[in-house]
Motif scaffolding. Structure first.
Motif, PDB file in Angstrom:
ATOM      1  N   ALA A  18     -50.395  24.354 -52.987  1.00  0.00           N
ATOM      2  CA  ALA A  18     -50.948  23.029 -52.673  1.00  0.00           C
ATOM      3  C   ALA A  18     -52.405  22.947 -53.102  1.00  0.00           C
ATOM      4  CB  ALA A  18     -50.811  22.744 -51.177  1.00  0.00           C
ATOM      5  N   MET A  19     -53.166  23.990 -52.812  1.00  0.00           N
ATOM      6  CA  MET A  19     -54.573  23.998 -53.200  1.00  0.00           C
ATOM      7  C   MET A  19     -54.733  24.028 -54.724  1.00  0.00           C
ATOM      8  SD  MET A  19     -56.209  23.613 -50.446  1.00  0.00           S
ATOM      9  CE  MET A  19     -57.839  23.850 -51.110  1.00  0.00           C
ATOM     10  N   PHE A  20     -53.871  24.771 -55.393  1.00  0.00           N
ATOM     11  CA  PHE A  20     -53.895  24.825 -56.863  1.00  0.00           C
ATOM     12  C   PHE A  20     -53.744  23.421 -57.438  1.00  0.00           C
ATOM     13  CE2 PHE A  20     -51.599  24.979 -60.873  1.00  0.00           C
ATOM     14  CZ  PHE A  20     -52.342  25.886 -61.626  1.00  0.00           C
ATOM     15  N   PHE A  21     -52.738  22.693 -56.962  1.00  0.00           N
ATOM     16  CA  PHE A  21     -52.497  21.346 -57.478  1.00  0.00           C
ATOM     17  C   PHE A  21     -53.580  20.364 -57.017  1.00  0.00           C
ATOM     18  CE2 PHE A  21     -47.950  22.802 -57.758  1.00  0.00           C
ATOM     19  CZ  PHE A  21     -47.917  22.812 -59.144  1.00  0.00           C
ATOM     20  N   TYR A  22     -54.061  20.527 -55.810  1.00  0.00           N
ATOM     21  CA  TYR A  22     -55.106  19.639 -55.282  1.00  0.00           C
ATOM     22  C   TYR A  22     -56.370  19.724 -56.140  1.00  0.00           C
ATOM     23  CZ  TYR A  22     -58.678  17.937 -51.993  1.00  0.00           C
ATOM     24  OH  TYR A  22     -59.719  17.279 -51.397  1.00  0.00           O
ATOM     25  N   HIS A  23     -56.793  20.924 -56.452  1.00  0.00           N
ATOM     26  CA  HIS A  23     -58.012  21.090 -57.256  1.00  0.00           C
ATOM     27  C   HIS A  23     -57.843  20.596 -58.687  1.00  0.00           C
ATOM     28  CE1 HIS A  23     -60.321  22.936 -54.148  1.00  0.00           C
ATOM     29  NE2 HIS A  23     -59.399  23.831 -53.928  1.00  0.00           N
ATOM     30  N   ARG A  24     -56.614  20.462 -59.120  1.00  0.00           N
ATOM     31  CA  ARG A  24     -56.339  19.954 -60.469  1.00  0.00           C
ATOM     32  C   ARG A  24     -55.918  18.486 -60.448  1.00  0.00           C
ATOM     33  NH1 ARG A  24     -56.083  25.040 -59.878  1.00  0.00           N
ATOM     34  NH2 ARG A  24     -56.585  26.492 -61.552  1.00  0.00           N
ATOM     35  N   LYS A  25     -56.017  17.875 -59.263  1.00  0.00           N
ATOM     36  CA  LYS A  25     -55.720  16.447 -59.075  1.00  0.00           C
ATOM     37  C   LYS A  25     -54.265  16.088 -59.388  1.00  0.00           C
ATOM     38  CE  LYS A  25     -60.031  15.601 -58.073  1.00  0.00           C
ATOM     39  NZ  LYS A  25     -60.403  15.741 -56.688  1.00  0.00           N
ATOM     40  N   VAL A  26     -53.364  17.029 -59.201  1.00  0.00           N
ATOM     41  CA  VAL A  26     -51.920  16.760 -59.309  1.00  0.00           C
ATOM     42  C   VAL A  26     -51.448  16.568 -57.863  1.00  0.00           C
ATOM     43  CG1 VAL A  26     -49.705  17.548 -60.224  1.00  0.00           C
ATOM     44  CG2 VAL A  26     -51.841  18.259 -61.345  1.00  0.00           C
ATOM     45  N   LEU A  27     -51.795  15.393 -57.332  1.00  0.00           N
ATOM     46  CA  LEU A  27     -51.716  15.191 -55.893  1.00  0.00           C
ATOM     47  C   LEU A  27     -50.294  15.090 -55.357  1.00  0.00           C
ATOM     48  CD1 LEU A  27     -54.783  12.825 -55.493  1.00  0.00           C
ATOM     49  CD2 LEU A  27     -54.671  15.308 -55.245  1.00  0.00           C
ATOM     50  N   SER A  53     -56.559  16.543 -46.371  1.00  0.00           N
ATOM     51  CA  SER A  53     -57.502  16.399 -47.487  1.00  0.00           C
ATOM     52  C   SER A  53     -56.833  15.781 -48.707  1.00  0.00           C
ATOM     53  CB  SER A  53     -58.084  17.766 -47.851  1.00  0.00           C
ATOM     54  OG  SER A  53     -58.810  18.291 -46.769  1.00  0.00           O
ATOM     55  N   ILE A  54     -55.611  16.194 -48.961  1.00  0.00           N
ATOM     56  CA  ILE A  54     -54.870  15.641 -50.106  1.00  0.00           C
ATOM     57  C   ILE A  54     -54.579  14.161 -49.875  1.00  0.00           C
ATOM     58  CG2 ILE A  54     -52.742  15.779 -51.455  1.00  0.00           C
ATOM     59  CD1 ILE A  54     -52.659  18.809 -50.527  1.00  0.00           C
ATOM     60  N   LEU A  55     -54.085  13.839 -48.694  1.00  0.00           N
ATOM     61  CA  LEU A  55     -53.777  12.439 -48.372  1.00  0.00           C
ATOM     62  C   LEU A  55     -55.038  11.580 -48.395  1.00  0.00           C
ATOM     63  CD1 LEU A  55     -51.217  13.152 -45.529  1.00  0.00           C
ATOM     64  CD2 LEU A  55     -50.690  12.165 -47.784  1.00  0.00           C
ATOM     65  N   ASP A  56     -56.133  12.150 -47.941  1.00  0.00           N
ATOM     66  CA  ASP A  56     -57.426  11.473 -47.990  1.00  0.00           C
ATOM     67  C   ASP A  56     -57.779  11.139 -49.442  1.00  0.00           C
ATOM     68  OD1 ASP A  56     -60.066  10.650 -47.508  1.00  0.00           O
ATOM     69  OD2 ASP A  56     -60.514  12.360 -46.229  1.00  0.00           O
ATOM     70  N   GLU A  57     -57.623  12.111 -50.317  1.00  0.00           N
ATOM     71  CA  GLU A  57     -57.894  11.905 -51.745  1.00  0.00           C
ATOM     72  C   GLU A  57     -56.998  10.815 -52.329  1.00  0.00           C
ATOM     73  OE1 GLU A  57     -59.785  12.894 -55.436  1.00  0.00           O
ATOM     74  OE2 GLU A  57     -60.239  13.658 -53.429  1.00  0.00           O
ATOM     75  N   MET A  58     -55.786  10.695 -51.794  1.00  0.00           N
ATOM     76  CA  MET A  58     -54.832   9.686 -52.257  1.00  0.00           C
ATOM     77  C   MET A  58     -55.070   8.323 -51.586  1.00  0.00           C
ATOM     78  SD  MET A  58     -51.415  12.099 -52.244  1.00  0.00           S
ATOM     79  CE  MET A  58     -50.333  11.016 -53.204  1.00  0.00           C
ATOM     80  N   LYS A  59     -56.106   8.261 -50.746  1.00  0.00           N
ATOM     81  CA  LYS A  59     -56.456   7.046 -50.011  1.00  0.00           C
ATOM     82  C   LYS A  59     -55.370   6.622 -49.022  1.00  0.00           C
ATOM     83  CE  LYS A  59     -59.648   5.365 -53.568  1.00  0.00           C
ATOM     84  NZ  LYS A  59     -60.470   6.506 -53.426  1.00  0.00           N
ATOM     85  N   GLN A  60     -54.602   7.580 -48.562  1.00  0.00           N
ATOM     86  CA  GLN A  60     -53.610   7.339 -47.513  1.00  0.00           C
ATOM     87  C   GLN A  60     -54.264   7.736 -46.187  1.00  0.00           C
ATOM     88  OE1 GLN A  60     -49.771   9.065 -48.409  1.00  0.00           O
ATOM     89  NE2 GLN A  60     -49.852   8.358 -50.526  1.00  0.00           N
ATOM     90  N   TYR A  61     -55.218   6.908 -45.790  1.00  0.00           N
ATOM     91  CA  TYR A  61     -56.115   7.272 -44.708  1.00  0.00           C
ATOM     92  C   TYR A  61     -55.439   7.437 -43.354  1.00  0.00           C
ATOM     93  CZ  TYR A  61     -59.663   6.142 -48.197  1.00  0.00           C
ATOM     94  OH  TYR A  61     -60.426   6.110 -49.336  1.00  0.00           O
ATOM     95  N   ASP A  62     -54.460   6.611 -43.034  1.00  0.00           N
ATOM     96  CA  ASP A  62     -53.778   6.750 -41.742  1.00  0.00           C
ATOM     97  C   ASP A  62     -53.047   8.080 -41.653  1.00  0.00           C
ATOM     98  OD1 ASP A  62     -54.711   4.281 -40.960  1.00  0.00           O
ATOM     99  OD2 ASP A  62     -52.844   3.220 -41.396  1.00  0.00           O
ATOM    100  N   LEU A  63     -52.379   8.464 -42.752  1.00  0.00           N
ATOM    101  CA  LEU A  63     -51.667   9.745 -42.761  1.00  0.00           C
ATOM    102  C   LEU A  63     -52.646  10.918 -42.766  1.00  0.00           C
ATOM    103  CD1 LEU A  63     -48.817   8.892 -45.295  1.00  0.00           C
ATOM    104  CD2 LEU A  63     -48.638   9.089 -42.803  1.00  0.00           C
ATOM    105  N   ALA A  64     -53.752  10.754 -43.479  1.00  0.00           N
ATOM    106  CA  ALA A  64     -54.779  11.799 -43.500  1.00  0.00           C
ATOM    107  C   ALA A  64     -55.349  11.995 -42.095  1.00  0.00           C
ATOM    108  CB  ALA A  64     -55.885  11.429 -44.478  1.00  0.00           C
TER     109      ALA A  64
END
Length: 129
Positions: A18-27, A53-64
């Protein structure tokens, strides 16, 4: 039934993925991997924090928000989720709760510079209204 160590190892593998993909923006793959980590170890607070953090980056704020709260519930002394949650609450103009969480994070991290900076950012956000 899987042994506890197998569950923890599989969760760690998926969390690393998950962190690998997160840092590469493959959300989308990052979310999928974080959820797989949680399937293996539902009480793993760092996985909940990562998912938030991933959901936050995706602007899915309620889920984040919910993922951050789940992380805090499972590991109250985990650094990070309060800071991210405080910023989310700042964006939502819930400044009292944002500042409260930032101060909790400050105590938890013994005054880490990024937490002090967050308090400054929240003050600026509040001043702008």
């Amino acid at each position: 039934k899987q042994h506890r160590l197998v569950k923890e190892a599989m969760a760690a593998v998926h969390l690393r993925r998950a962190m690998f993909f997160y840092h590469r923006k493959v959300l989308d793959l990052a979310v999928e991997s974080a959820k797989l980590a949680l399937e293996w170890h539902p009480d793993h607070a760092p996985a909940w924090f990562t998912l938030g953090s991933i959901l936050d980056e995706m602007k899915q704020y309620d889920l984040a928000e919910q993922a951050y709260l789940d992380a805090i519930q499972r590991m109250p002394d985990l650094p990070g989720p309060r800071q991210n949650l405080a910023y989310l609450y700042g964006l939502a103009k819930n400044f009292d709760r944002a500042e409260e969480l930032a101060r909790e994070e400050m105590r938890l991290t013994r005054g880490a510079p990024n937490t002090k900076a967050l308090l400054d950012v929240l003050a600026q956000m509040k001043a702008k209204g």
